[in-house]
Design an enzyme around this catalytic site. Structure first.
Site, PDB file in Angstrom:
ATOM      1  NE  ARG A   1      -2.231  -7.137  -4.582  1.00  0.00           N
ATOM      2  CZ  ARG A   1      -2.962  -7.916  -3.862  1.00  0.00           C
ATOM      3  NH1 ARG A   1      -2.160  -8.430  -2.779  1.00  0.00           N
ATOM      4  NH2 ARG A   1      -4.026  -8.278  -3.768  1.00  0.00           N
TER       5      ARG A   1
ATOM      6  CG  HIS B   1      -2.007  -0.957   1.389  1.00  0.00           C
ATOM      7  ND1 HIS B   1      -2.090  -1.993   2.536  1.00  0.00           N
ATOM      8  CD2 HIS B   1      -3.045  -1.336   0.484  1.00  0.00           C
ATOM      9  CE1 HIS B   1      -2.900  -2.754   2.241  1.00  0.00           C
ATOM     10  NE2 HIS B   1      -3.476  -2.559   1.389  1.00  0.00           N
TER      11      HIS B   1
ATOM     12  CB  SER C   1      -3.948  -7.041   4.699  1.00  0.00           C
ATOM     13  OG  SER C   1      -3.680  -5.810   4.060  1.00  0.00           O
TER      14      SER C   1
HETATM   15  N1  COA Z   1       0.565  -4.317  -2.952  1.00  0.00           N
HETATM   16  C1  COA Z   1       0.345  -5.159  -2.037  1.00  0.00           C
HETATM   17  N2  COA Z   1      -0.832  -5.765  -1.677  1.00  0.00           N
HETATM   18  C2  COA Z   1      -1.909  -5.004  -2.113  1.00  0.00           C
HETATM   19  C3  COA Z   1      -1.674  -3.851  -2.761  1.00  0.00           C
HETATM   20  C4  COA Z   1      -0.459  -3.404  -3.349  1.00  0.00           C
HETATM   21  N3  COA Z   1      -0.211  -2.478  -3.932  1.00  0.00           N
HETATM   22  N4  COA Z   1      -3.120  -3.371  -3.086  1.00  0.00           N
HETATM   23  C5  COA Z   1      -3.809  -4.102  -2.407  1.00  0.00           C
HETATM   24  N5  COA Z   1      -3.056  -5.014  -1.795  1.00  0.00           N
HETATM   25  C6  COA Z   1      -3.811  -6.229  -0.866  1.00  0.00           C
HETATM   26  C7  COA Z   1      -4.284  -5.826   0.349  1.00  0.00           C
HETATM   27  O1  COA Z   1      -3.258  -6.327   1.330  1.00  0.00           O
HETATM   28  C8  COA Z   1      -5.589  -6.689   0.881  1.00  0.00           C
HETATM   29  O2  COA Z   1      -5.421  -7.959   0.887  1.00  0.00           O
HETATM   30  P1  COA Z   1      -6.279  -8.838   1.763  1.00  0.00           P
HETATM   31  O3  COA Z   1      -7.127  -9.098   0.609  1.00  0.00           O
HETATM   32  O4  COA Z   1      -5.423 -10.156   2.342  1.00  0.00           O
HETATM   33  O5  COA Z   1      -6.681  -8.073   2.858  1.00  0.00           O
HETATM   34  C9  COA Z   1      -5.995  -6.570  -0.696  1.00  0.00           C
HETATM   35  O6  COA Z   1      -5.079  -6.635  -1.402  1.00  0.00           O
HETATM   36  C10 COA Z   1      -7.149  -5.471  -1.008  1.00  0.00           C
HETATM   37  O7  COA Z   1      -7.207  -4.542   0.048  1.00  0.00           O
HETATM   38  P2  COA Z   1      -7.201  -3.111   0.346  1.00  0.00           P
HETATM   39  O8  COA Z   1      -6.663  -2.357  -0.904  1.00  0.00           O
HETATM   40  O9  COA Z   1      -6.689  -2.803   1.677  1.00  0.00           O
HETATM   41  O10 COA Z   1      -9.073  -3.103   0.324  1.00  0.00           O
HETATM   42  P3  COA Z   1     -10.261  -3.789  -0.112  1.00  0.00           P
HETATM   43  O11 COA Z   1      -9.861  -4.192  -1.508  1.00  0.00           O
HETATM   44  O12 COA Z   1     -10.506  -4.615   0.939  1.00  0.00           O
HETATM   45  O13 COA Z   1     -11.148  -2.378  -0.206  1.00  0.00           O
HETATM   46  C11 COA Z   1     -13.026  -1.264  -0.492  1.00  0.00           C
HETATM   47  C12 COA Z   1     -12.240  -2.418  -0.972  1.00  0.00           C
HETATM   48  C13 COA Z   1     -13.127  -0.736   0.774  1.00  0.00           C
HETATM   49  C14 COA Z   1     -12.672  -0.026  -1.372  1.00  0.00           C
HETATM   50  C15 COA Z   1     -14.526  -1.618  -0.984  1.00  0.00           C
HETATM   51  O14 COA Z   1     -14.723  -2.909  -0.476  1.00  0.00           O
HETATM   52  C16 COA Z   1     -15.544  -0.486  -0.507  1.00  0.00           C
HETATM   53  O15 COA Z   1     -15.804   0.266  -1.658  1.00  0.00           O
HETATM   54  N6  COA Z   1     -16.339  -0.926   0.325  1.00  0.00           N
HETATM   55  C17 COA Z   1     -17.261   0.108   0.791  1.00  0.00           C
HETATM   56  C18 COA Z   1     -18.619  -0.542   0.327  1.00  0.00           C
HETATM   57  C19 COA Z   1     -18.973  -0.180  -1.195  1.00  0.00           C
HETATM   58  O16 COA Z   1     -19.202   0.780  -1.453  1.00  0.00           O
HETATM   59  N7  COA Z   1     -19.328  -1.242  -1.728  1.00  0.00           N
HETATM   60  C20 COA Z   1     -19.762  -1.052  -3.296  1.00  0.00           C
HETATM   61  C21 COA Z   1     -18.323  -1.467  -4.170  1.00  0.00           C
HETATM   62  S1  COA Z   1     -18.960  -2.769  -5.186  1.00  0.00           S
END
Ligand code: COA
Length: 158
Positions: free
Chosen positions: A89, A16, A127
């Site tokens: 990724r 991140h 994560s």
């Molecule tokens: N390098 C390494 N790892 C990465 C990365 C990078 N550049 N970018 C993301 N990751 C990993 C994270 O560690 C995480 O790992 P995990 O799956 O083991 O937890 C995963 O990829 C993605 O996580 P992160 O980017 O922290 O967030 P998310 O994808 O869980 O977030 C939200 C998604 C919160 C943006 C989304 O769920 C959301 O918008 N929620 C609100 C509800 C909503 O509006 N829903 C409608 C959307 S359809």
């Protein structure tokens, strides 16, 4: 241009942080928005994630951190920054991001997202992976900053 970087950051990893640093070279301001992903059960509370993210990004200029509970598009509609950045990724990330972007755009036609490619070093960091390593007391310093390492150790001691 101001952009937002939404995610669960549960916890924030060097993957991140790599995306944030890349974004800060391109955009005028980046706001990290800590949210909950309804598909995941959070390990750290939003407040714990906020504190760790704040310490992990100390010294970063033109960056803010916010917390939002609800839909991403609700946040976008009430804030001046409307464009989202996300890290990519692998191909699976693209499918997931594509689905999210299309759904968000259905709800908010102004929704735009920009995707940044992660550094090769962090291609396999997630994560979940760091939580698994922490659970079995493995080496974490390659994947997360010290503050996150301490947070993980504390949480698993309880
Ligand atoms: N390098 C390494 N790892 C990465 C990365 C990078 N550049 N970018 C993301 N990751 C990993 C994270 O560690 C995480 O790992 P995990 O799956 O083991 O937890 C995963 O990829 C993605 O996580 P992160 O980017 O922290 O967030 P998310 O994808 O869980 O977030 C939200 C998604 C919160 C943006 C989304 O769920 C959301 O918008 N929620 C609100 C509800 C909503 O509006 N829903 C409608 C959307 S359809």
């Amino acid at each position: 241009m101001k952009v937002i970087y939404p995610g669960t950051f549960d916890p924030i990893t060097y993957g991140h942080l790599d995306i944030i640093k890349r974004a800060l070279k391109i955009f005028d301001e980046v706001t990290i928005v800590l949210m909950n992903n309804p598909r995941k059960i959070p390990f750290f509370t939003l407040e714990e994630r906020f504190e760790m993210t704040k310490k992990a990004t100390e010294g970063f200029e033109n960056m803010r951190i916010d917390i939002h509970q609800g839909l991403l598009v609700q946040y976008i509609k009430t804030h001046s920054a409307k464009t989202v950045i996300r890290g990519l990724r692998a191909l699976e990330d693209f499918e997931y991001e594509f689905e999210m972007a299309m759904t968000n755009r259905q709800m908010c036609p102004d929704f735009e997202a920009i995707y940044l490619m992660t550094d090769l070093k962090y291609l396999f960091v997630s994560s979940s992976m760091v939580k698994e390593i922490a659970q079995f007391k493995g080496e974490l310093s390659k994947w997360v900053p010290q503050v996150v390492e301490e947070g993980l150790r504390k949480k698993f001691q309880r």
